[in-house]
Design a protein around this motif. Structure first.
Motif, PDB file in Angstrom:
ATOM      1  N   TRP A  46       5.646  -3.059   4.053  1.00  0.00           N
ATOM      2  CA  TRP A  46       4.576  -2.786   3.223  1.00  0.00           C
ATOM      3  C   TRP A  46       3.143  -3.769   3.574  1.00  0.00           C
ATOM      4  CZ3 TRP A  46       5.804   1.097   0.669  1.00  0.00           C
ATOM      5  CH2 TRP A  46       7.154   1.277   0.005  1.00  0.00           C
ATOM      6  N   THR A  47       2.080  -2.985   3.383  1.00  0.00           N
ATOM      7  CA  THR A  47       0.970  -3.898   3.270  1.00  0.00           C
ATOM      8  C   THR A  47       0.955  -4.782   2.255  1.00  0.00           C
ATOM      9  OG1 THR A  47      -0.316  -2.576   1.963  1.00  0.00           O
ATOM     10  CG2 THR A  47      -0.338  -1.888   4.169  1.00  0.00           C
ATOM     11  N   PRO A  48       0.169  -5.830   2.443  1.00  0.00           N
ATOM     12  CA  PRO A  48       0.011  -7.071   1.195  1.00  0.00           C
ATOM     13  C   PRO A  48      -0.179  -6.218  -0.416  1.00  0.00           C
ATOM     14  CG  PRO A  48      -0.957  -7.868   3.263  1.00  0.00           C
ATOM     15  CD  PRO A  48      -0.597  -6.706   3.479  1.00  0.00           C
ATOM     16  N   ALA A  49      -1.290  -5.323  -0.081  1.00  0.00           N
ATOM     17  CA  ALA A  49      -1.477  -4.425  -1.347  1.00  0.00           C
ATOM     18  C   ALA A  49      -0.299  -3.598  -1.980  1.00  0.00           C
ATOM     19  CB  ALA A  49      -2.908  -3.751  -1.080  1.00  0.00           C
ATOM     20  N   GLN A  50       0.263  -3.054  -1.037  1.00  0.00           N
ATOM     21  CA  GLN A  50       1.428  -2.163  -1.430  1.00  0.00           C
ATOM     22  C   GLN A  50       2.307  -3.099  -2.036  1.00  0.00           C
ATOM     23  OE1 GLN A  50       2.063  -0.338   2.421  1.00  0.00           O
ATOM     24  NE2 GLN A  50       1.193   1.650   1.884  1.00  0.00           N
ATOM     25  N   ALA A  51       2.971  -4.244  -1.386  1.00  0.00           N
ATOM     26  CA  ALA A  51       3.698  -4.922  -1.848  1.00  0.00           C
ATOM     27  C   ALA A  51       3.453  -5.767  -3.316  1.00  0.00           C
ATOM     28  CB  ALA A  51       3.910  -6.319  -0.913  1.00  0.00           C
ATOM     29  N   GLN A  52       2.170  -5.948  -3.493  1.00  0.00           N
ATOM     30  CA  GLN A  52       1.638  -6.652  -4.744  1.00  0.00           C
ATOM     31  C   GLN A  52       1.964  -5.443  -5.863  1.00  0.00           C
ATOM     32  OE1 GLN A  52       0.932  -9.580  -5.138  1.00  0.00           O
ATOM     33  NE2 GLN A  52       0.527  -9.434  -7.293  1.00  0.00           N
ATOM     34  N   PHE A  53       1.533  -4.489  -5.447  1.00  0.00           N
ATOM     35  CA  PHE A  53       1.475  -3.117  -6.580  1.00  0.00           C
ATOM     36  C   PHE A  53       2.992  -2.866  -7.111  1.00  0.00           C
ATOM     37  CE2 PHE A  53       2.547   1.499  -7.299  1.00  0.00           C
ATOM     38  CZ  PHE A  53       1.571   1.421  -8.294  1.00  0.00           C
ATOM     39  N   LEU A  54       3.833  -3.021  -5.891  1.00  0.00           N
ATOM     40  CA  LEU A  54       5.286  -2.581  -6.058  1.00  0.00           C
ATOM     41  C   LEU A  54       5.816  -3.797  -7.195  1.00  0.00           C
ATOM     42  CD1 LEU A  54       6.458  -1.414  -2.701  1.00  0.00           C
ATOM     43  CD2 LEU A  54       6.129   0.119  -4.869  1.00  0.00           C
ATOM     44  N   LYS A  55       5.645  -4.992  -6.753  1.00  0.00           N
ATOM     45  CA  LYS A  55       6.073  -6.452  -7.519  1.00  0.00           C
ATOM     46  C   LYS A  55       5.647  -6.283  -8.850  1.00  0.00           C
ATOM     47  CE  LYS A  55       6.102  -9.821  -5.203  1.00  0.00           C
ATOM     48  NZ  LYS A  55       5.795 -11.046  -4.160  1.00  0.00           N
ATOM     49  N   GLU A  56       4.189  -5.941  -9.029  1.00  0.00           N
ATOM     50  CA  GLU A  56       3.515  -5.983 -10.415  1.00  0.00           C
ATOM     51  C   GLU A  56       4.219  -5.058 -11.206  1.00  0.00           C
ATOM     52  OE1 GLU A  56      -0.727  -5.911  -9.979  1.00  0.00           O
ATOM     53  OE2 GLU A  56      -0.798  -8.033  -9.021  1.00  0.00           O
ATOM     54  N   GLU A  57       4.197  -3.624 -10.760  1.00  0.00           N
ATOM     55  CA  GLU A  57       4.837  -2.592 -11.747  1.00  0.00           C
ATOM     56  C   GLU A  57       6.032  -2.671 -11.964  1.00  0.00           C
ATOM     57  OE1 GLU A  57       2.580   0.262 -12.718  1.00  0.00           O
ATOM     58  OE2 GLU A  57       1.331  -1.544 -12.064  1.00  0.00           O
ATOM     59  N   PHE A  58       6.998  -3.578 -10.984  1.00  0.00           N
ATOM     60  CA  PHE A  58       8.456  -3.496 -11.544  1.00  0.00           C
ATOM     61  C   PHE A  58       8.357  -4.915 -12.365  1.00  0.00           C
ATOM     62  CE2 PHE A  58      12.727  -5.318 -10.785  1.00  0.00           C
ATOM     63  CZ  PHE A  58      13.467  -3.918 -11.080  1.00  0.00           C
ATOM     64  N   LEU A  59       7.821  -5.839 -12.160  1.00  0.00           N
ATOM     65  CA  LEU A  59       7.833  -6.987 -13.206  1.00  0.00           C
ATOM     66  C   LEU A  59       7.380  -6.612 -14.525  1.00  0.00           C
ATOM     67  CD1 LEU A  59       7.113 -10.125 -10.511  1.00  0.00           C
ATOM     68  CD2 LEU A  59       9.372  -9.189 -11.706  1.00  0.00           C
ATOM     69  N   ASP A  60       6.383  -5.910 -14.711  1.00  0.00           N
ATOM     70  CA  ASP A  60       5.600  -5.642 -15.785  1.00  0.00           C
ATOM     71  C   ASP A  60       6.439  -4.483 -16.406  1.00  0.00           C
ATOM     72  OD1 ASP A  60       3.875  -7.636 -15.207  1.00  0.00           O
ATOM     73  OD2 ASP A  60       2.321  -6.127 -14.627  1.00  0.00           O
ATOM     74  N   ALA A  62       5.760  -1.489 -16.029  1.00  0.00           N
ATOM     75  CA  ALA A  62       4.850  -0.645 -16.157  1.00  0.00           C
ATOM     76  C   ALA A  62       5.283   1.013 -16.090  1.00  0.00           C
ATOM     77  CB  ALA A  62       3.722  -1.133 -15.387  1.00  0.00           C
ATOM     78  N   ASP A  63       4.091   1.735 -16.085  1.00  0.00           N
ATOM     79  CA  ASP A  63       4.317   3.249 -16.219  1.00  0.00           C
ATOM     80  C   ASP A  63       5.107   3.515 -14.641  1.00  0.00           C
ATOM     81  OD1 ASP A  63       3.777   5.710 -17.174  1.00  0.00           O
ATOM     82  OD2 ASP A  63       2.318   5.958 -15.705  1.00  0.00           O
ATOM     83  N   TRP A  64       4.849   2.911 -13.522  1.00  0.00           N
ATOM     84  CA  TRP A  64       5.415   3.187 -12.413  1.00  0.00           C
ATOM     85  C   TRP A  64       6.790   2.805 -11.897  1.00  0.00           C
ATOM     86  CZ3 TRP A  64       3.059   6.863  -9.249  1.00  0.00           C
ATOM     87  CH2 TRP A  64       1.876   7.107  -9.631  1.00  0.00           C
ATOM     88  N   ALA A  65       7.239   1.812 -13.042  1.00  0.00           N
ATOM     89  CA  ALA A  65       8.494   1.130 -12.835  1.00  0.00           C
ATOM     90  C   ALA A  65       9.619   2.024 -12.714  1.00  0.00           C
ATOM     91  CB  ALA A  65       8.809  -0.109 -14.039  1.00  0.00           C
ATOM     92  N   PRO A  66       9.947   3.142 -13.374  1.00  0.00           N
ATOM     93  CA  PRO A  66      10.971   3.993 -12.989  1.00  0.00           C
ATOM     94  C   PRO A  66      11.024   4.569 -11.620  1.00  0.00           C
ATOM     95  CG  PRO A  66      10.172   4.259 -15.218  1.00  0.00           C
ATOM     96  CD  PRO A  66       9.180   3.398 -14.453  1.00  0.00           C
TER      97      PRO A  66
END
Length: 81
Positions: A46-60, A62-66
């Protein structure tokens, strides 16, 4: 949490990755299996931005978590022989 209307294709689009069915299958086949102790967002591809997005969506949760969870499961499955 609201139910997501997104598909795996949409998650790949969000990550800036090719998102046609064959592209998704190739990505999964070429990057799995991830070690059991490696979290999805910590995978080295992952790029840093991709990794951050995945981490935030899962931890929060959020809508993308599933879909993040689905991608996580797919990438941790053993390869097919």
């Amino acid at each position: 949490m609201e139910l997501s209307n997104h598909a795996l294709k949409d998650l790949f689009d969000q990550l800036g990755l090719p998102s046609e069915q064959g592209d998704i299958e190739h990505f999964i086949e070429s990057h799995r299996p991830l070690p059991d102790d490696l979290r999805l967002a910590d995978a080295p591809f992952w790029t840093p931005a991709q990794a951050q997005f995945l981490k935030e969506e899962f931890l929060d949760d959020a809508d993308w978590a599933p879909l993040v969870d689905q991608l996580n499961a797919l990438l941790h499955q053993p390869t097919r022989h």
